[in-house]
Design an enzyme around this catalytic site. Structure first.
Site, short mmCIF file in Angstrom:
data_model
loop_
_atom_site.label_atom_id
_atom_site.label_comp_id
_atom_site.label_asym_id
_atom_site.label_seq_id
_atom_site.Cartn_x
_atom_site.Cartn_y
_atom_site.Cartn_z
N HIS A 468 0.80 -1.21 0.00
CA HIS A 468 0.00 0.00 0.00
C HIS A 468 0.85 1.28 0.00
CE1 HIS A 468 -3.05 -2.84 2.10
NE2 HIS A 468 -3.17 -2.91 0.80
C1 LIG Z 1 0.01 -7.43 -4.79
C2 LIG Z 1 -0.93 -6.32 -4.38
C3 LIG Z 1 -2.01 -6.63 -3.56
C4 LIG Z 1 -2.90 -5.60 -3.18
N1 LIG Z 1 -4.03 -5.94 -2.51
C5 LIG Z 1 -4.98 -4.99 -2.30
C6 LIG Z 1 -6.26 -5.34 -1.80
O1 LIG Z 1 -6.58 -6.52 -1.58
N2 LIG Z 1 -7.16 -4.33 -1.60
C7 LIG Z 1 -6.86 -3.03 -1.84
O2 LIG Z 1 -7.70 -2.16 -1.58
N3 LIG Z 1 -5.65 -2.67 -2.34
C8 LIG Z 1 -4.73 -3.63 -2.62
N4 LIG Z 1 -3.55 -3.29 -3.21
C9 LIG Z 1 -3.27 -1.86 -3.46
C10 LIG Z 1 -4.08 -1.26 -4.61
O3 LIG Z 1 -4.26 -2.20 -5.66
C11 LIG Z 1 -3.36 0.00 -5.10
O4 LIG Z 1 -3.27 0.92 -4.04
C12 LIG Z 1 -4.07 0.70 -6.26
O5 LIG Z 1 -4.30 -0.21 -7.31
C13 LIG Z 1 -3.22 1.88 -6.74
O6 LIG Z 1 -3.82 2.46 -7.86
P1 LIG Z 1 -3.03 3.55 -8.73
O7 LIG Z 1 -4.00 4.01 -9.75
O8 LIG Z 1 -2.41 4.53 -7.81
O9 LIG Z 1 -1.81 2.76 -9.40
P2 LIG Z 1 -1.79 1.47 -10.30
O10 LIG Z 1 -3.09 0.73 -10.24
O11 LIG Z 1 -0.56 0.71 -9.94
O12 LIG Z 1 -1.68 2.03 -11.79
C14 LIG Z 1 -0.56 2.64 -12.35
C15 LIG Z 1 -0.56 2.29 -13.84
O13 LIG Z 1 0.35 3.13 -14.51
C16 LIG Z 1 1.10 2.37 -15.43
N5 LIG Z 1 2.36 3.08 -15.66
C17 LIG Z 1 3.34 3.30 -14.74
N6 LIG Z 1 4.33 4.02 -15.31
C18 LIG Z 1 3.94 4.26 -16.59
C19 LIG Z 1 4.55 4.95 -17.67
N7 LIG Z 1 5.74 5.55 -17.54
N8 LIG Z 1 3.89 4.99 -18.85
C20 LIG Z 1 2.67 4.41 -19.00
N9 LIG Z 1 2.06 3.72 -18.01
C21 LIG Z 1 2.70 3.67 -16.81
C22 LIG Z 1 1.25 1.04 -14.75
O14 LIG Z 1 1.62 0.01 -15.62
C23 LIG Z 1 -0.12 0.86 -14.11
O15 LIG Z 1 -1.02 0.23 -15.00
C24 LIG Z 1 -2.65 -4.27 -3.60
C25 LIG Z 1 -1.57 -3.98 -4.42
C26 LIG Z 1 -0.72 -4.99 -4.84
C27 LIG Z 1 0.43 -4.66 -5.75
#
Ligand SMILES: Cc1cc2nc3c(=O)[nH]c(=O)nc-3n(C[C@H](O)[C@H](O)[C@H](O)COP(=O)(O)OP(=O)(O)OC[C@H]3O[C@@H](n4cnc5c(N)ncnc54)[C@H](O)[C@@H]3O)c2cc1C
Length: 528
Positions: A468
């Site tokens: 997280h």
């Molecule tokens: C293994 C794991 C288990 C988890 N379990 C839970 C759970 O059970 N419940 C819960 O609430 N949360 C959970 N989380 C946390 C939750 O999933 C994340 O907090 C949330 O998905 C974050 O969303 P975000 O949009 O910030 O980033 P992300 O969903 O990580 O999205 C970022 C995106 O940007 C893309 N990206 C990055 N850099 C670039 C670039 N330079 N160019 C183009 N694209 C790029 C990536 O490929 C990705 O698709 C978990 C996370 C993980 C990794």
């Protein structure tokens, strides 16, 4: 209409990016481009919930980052899985639906972020939700994100809840309702036993919109800035490098590691960090990459004789094979497990105003993020510190956009986190040793002997993230804040960050639902 092909370009089709793409393109006049570095989310390991055993430990649809050596963890490098596909981390996460504690949002507002208090954000949580139990004061129905009870929870998970209740915790059937304290089965983002990622929920249903373009396999390398304004982005993809321009706004939704990395590569960040890597400074913003907060966690691991659990055994392989057909035809059975089926929120000391530790009970033997497998059956209990005082940072390893960012979570940098974790472990062991769990839970593995010193040694040897990380593009009004309460990058026109990195403080719970909410809020602010 402008010559520029898109009004808004969103970088990263993760949790936040998918929500934004849906909401912004709902206006047919708003031309939206969503750019993702990873591939489409075709792998069955994404959609079969138990597939996380295949996606979390290795590269592929996962960036599988490694951290800098952590002094608090005996000099070990930590592991940081992150989704790299449509849906981002919501395509590889454990699907637990959790909002955190209501006071977390009141804290955000009190830190100078008007509009982010619990009463402000509750309608946004409800808006995106399709709660299978039906709507009530806390929950919504009819939204895009399906929130369901687990289709086929294991007997051991129910036994965990019973054991926690016998140990003095309140039974809690809804951690996102009136009270967070207590023990219960988790609700999950699943629809008929399949993962309901942000891509499944928010992106797929709107892919046919003519004003929405989704590009996969395009790695954003830089934000192009002209006259103090974000004009577009540069991407590396199959056809080489290209530029994608935005008439109105570039939104970075590349996640807690990706978004600060992109700002730094674009010359926006702390003066010294930019100079160190020879990057031209476009705008000095000292807080970019600072304030990294993450849930430090220790998994207690137990052997088990319970062959109804998931194990590395021929019997489980056979059950999984049969389970595939049950999953496909009915959306139930062994493959619908998210492994972390049950849990608890508890207070390690009297006088605390809210829980400070979260437990995740896992129906398998988890060692080193499932990167190390053990023959046989087991259960695990993760113990996580909900509001760690320690802070870390994200920076660059080099000016090469293809190189992974430098990630330093600063785990256990503050001694109070170690004390909270140790106190949480004592409570967790009490629950795991309870009579209801006896048929499912045998001897504990990896113990270093009795006493506090042994426990601290185990924490240093085995603790790591429970996935997280937040806070590296923190919203606020002070000099170190990166975005304002509208999530606009301070000092650059037409550039915003919308993802988990904007959280000013880490919420007391899992971070996917809060990130969905952040994107809902950003979309609403832009429609206004
Ligand atoms: C293994 C794991 C288990 C988890 N379990 C839970 C759970 O059970 N419940 C819960 O609430 N949360 C959970 N989380 C946390 C939750 O999933 C994340 O907090 C949330 O998905 C974050 O969303 P975000 O949009 O910030 O980033 P992300 O969903 O990580 O999205 C970022 C995106 O940007 C893309 N990206 C990055 N850099 C670039 C670039 N330079 N160019 C183009 N694209 C790029 C990536 O490929 C990705 O698709 C978990 C996370 C993980 C990794």
């Amino acid at each position: 209409m402008s010559d520029v092909p898109f009004d808004t370009v969103i970088v990263g089709a993760g949790t936040a990016g998918c929500v934004l793409a849906n909401r912004l393109s709902a206006d047919p006049a708003h031309r939206v481009c969503l750019v993702e570095a990873g591939p489409e989310d075709r792998s069955p390991l994404i959609h079969i919930p138990a597939g996380i055993l295949g996606t979390i430990p290795r590269r592929g649809v996962n960036w599988a980052f490694e951290t800098e050596p952590q002094p608090g963890l005996g000099g070990r490098r930590g592991y940081q899985p992150r989704g790299r596909t449509l849906g981002g981390s919501s395509s590889i996460n454990a699907m637990i639906y959790m909002r955190g504690h209501r006071s977390d949002y009141d804290d955000w507002a009190a830190l100078g972020n008007p509009g982010w208090a619990y009463e402000d954000v509750l309608p946004l949580f409800r808006k995106s939700e399709d709660q299978q139990r039906g709507a009530d004061a806390f929950h919504g129905s009819g939204g895009e994100l399906t929130v369901a009870d687990l289709a086929s929870p294991a007997a051991a998970s129910r036994a965990f809840v019973e054991s926690a209740v016998r140990a003095g915790l309140a039974p809690n059937a809804d951690f996102n309702g009136a009270s967070q304290d207590g023990a219960g089965l988790y609700q999950v983002t699943q629809r008929q036993g399949r993962r309901c990622s942000a891509a499944v929920a928010f992106l797929r249903p709107v892919l046919a919109r003519p004003n929405l373009t989704v590009l996969t396999g395009r790695h954003a390398t830089r934000v192009a800035i002209a006259d103090g304004r974000a004009a577009g982005i540069e991407v590396a993809g199959p056809g080489g490098t290209a530029r994608i321009d935005a008439a109105r706004e570039v939104i970075l939704s590349a996640g807690t590691f990706g978004s600060p990395q992109l700002l730094l590569l674009s010359g926006i960040g702390p003066r010294e960090e930019l100079a160190r890597h020879g990057i031209d400074r476009r705008h000095e913003l000292p807080g970019v990459g600072a304030n990294l907060a993450d849930h430090i966690d220790l998994a207690l691991v137990y052997r088990s004789e319970d062959s109804s659990l998931m194990g590395i055994t021929p019997r489980t392989a056979l059950r999984a094979f049969k389970g595939y057909f049950e999953w496909r035809d009915r959306g139930t059975g062994i493959l619908t497990t998210n492994f972390a089926e049950a849990g608890a929120f508890l207070r390690t000391r009297p006088g605390l105003a809210r829980p400070d530790v979260q437990l995740h009970f896992v129906v398998g033997l988890v060692d080193d993020h499932a990167r190390r497998l053990h023959y046989g059956y087991g259960v695990s209990c993760h113990v996580a510190v909900l509001r760690p005082a320690s802070r870390g940072s994200v920076g660059l390893r080099s000016a090469n956009p293809r190189e992974a960012p430098r990630i330093d979570p600063g785990f256990l940098g503050q001694s109070e986190d170690l004390a909270t974790l140790a106190a949480g472990v004592v409570r967790a062991r009490e629950i795991m040793g309870g009579a209801p769990l006896a048929p499912h839970c045998g001897a504990e593995l990896f113990t270093e002997g009795q006493g506090e010193a042994a426990l601290v040694a185990q924490i240093r040897r085995r603790a790591d993230t429970i996935y997280h990380p937040v806070g590296t593009c923190r919203m606020g009004t002070d000099a170190a804040a990166v975005v304002d309460a509208q999530l606009r990058v301070r000092g650059i026109e037409g550039l915003s960050v919308v993802d988990a990195s904007v959280m000013p403080t880490l919420v007391g719970g899992n971070t996917n639902a809060p990130t969905v909410m952040i994107a809902e809020k950003a979309a609403l602010l832009r429609a206004a």
